[in-house]
Design an enzyme around this catalytic site. Structure first.
Site, PDB file in Angstrom:
ATOM      1  N   ASP A  73       1.115  -1.271   0.154  1.00 22.95           N
ATOM      2  CA  ASP A  73      -0.021  -0.273  -0.160  1.00 22.95           C
ATOM      3  C   ASP A  73       0.856   1.471  -0.167  1.00 22.95           C
ATOM      4  OD1 ASP A  73      -2.657   0.378  -0.217  1.00 22.95           O
ATOM      5  OD2 ASP A  73      -2.236   1.855   2.005  1.00 22.95           O
ATOM      6  N   ARG A 185       8.901   2.053  -3.214  1.00 20.83           N
ATOM      7  CA  ARG A 185       9.065   0.766  -3.530  1.00 20.83           C
ATOM      8  C   ARG A 185       9.958   0.220  -3.803  1.00 20.83           C
ATOM      9  NH1 ARG A 185       5.506   1.252  -7.132  1.00 20.83           N
ATOM     10  NH2 ARG A 185       3.431   1.525  -5.366  1.00 20.83           N
TER      11      ARG A 185
END
Length: 196
Positions: A73, A185
């Site tokens: 997320d 990420r």
């Protein structure tokens, strides 16, 4: 070969994940490729909670038996907007609203912001759900500024307005392999790679 199911329907994200985890010794498949089609309500209050909700829901499907499930997320936190859009980044202003419009709305919201007030960060929490039922999370963060106008064709989402002063570019102007080395990420996945 051991298999990782990455909980996303986002093709751009799958390209990034496969690049970053290329040599981890696992076959990496998307939910769709694994034949998993379930609706998951992400009602967590943090990036970590939402990632755990996704990873555990998918790990309980029969298709995920024996696999490691990764779910992320991630989102953009703009300090001038009290941390918005935050965990609502994908759904902010409506899921079907193009990012070109969302990006312009953020730029417009910062019209009166001083230069030093344009600080923002990309946050990514990744949850790994293992076949034995254990779940662990790792977080990656990259600090930057909101640009005055969108720039760059690479990346996706809010990348065209996320400016990195030390590079003099937005994350959308970086080559994908360079972005993956420093992105939220990329940082979170590197920490998960150590766990794997």
């Amino acid at each position: 070969m051991k298999k990782i199911i990455f909980a996303t329907g986002n093709a751009n994200k799958m390209v990034e994940v496969r690049m970053i985890l290329a040599d981890c010794g696992y076959e990496i498949v998307s939910m769709k490729e694994a034949g998993i089609d379930i609706d998951i309500v992400e009602d967590g209050k943090t990036f970590e909670e939402n990632a755990i909700i996704k990873a555990t829901a998918i790990s309980k499907t029969k298709e995920a038996e024996g696999c490691v499930v990764l779910a992320d997320d991630s989102g953009l936190e703009v300090d001038y907007m009290d941390g918005a859009p935050g965990i609502y980044s994908a759904r902010w202003q409506g899921e079907d609203t193009p990012y070109s419009i969302k990006n312009q709305m953020i730029i417009d919201a910062l019209a009166d912001a001083k230069e030093e007030e344009r600080t923002a960060r990309f946050v990514c929490a990744i949850a790994a759900a293992f076949p034995d039922g254990t779940v662990t999370t790792r977080r990656g963060v990259i600090e930057g500024m909101i640009a005055h106008q969108p720039a760059g064709e690479n990346g996706f989402g809010y990348d065209p307005i996320f400016f990195l002063p030390e590079y003099g570019k937005t994350t959308a102007e970086l080559a994908p392999e360079d972005k993956n080395k420093i992105s939220h990420r990329g940082r979170a996945l590197e920490k998960i790679r150590e766990v794997l």
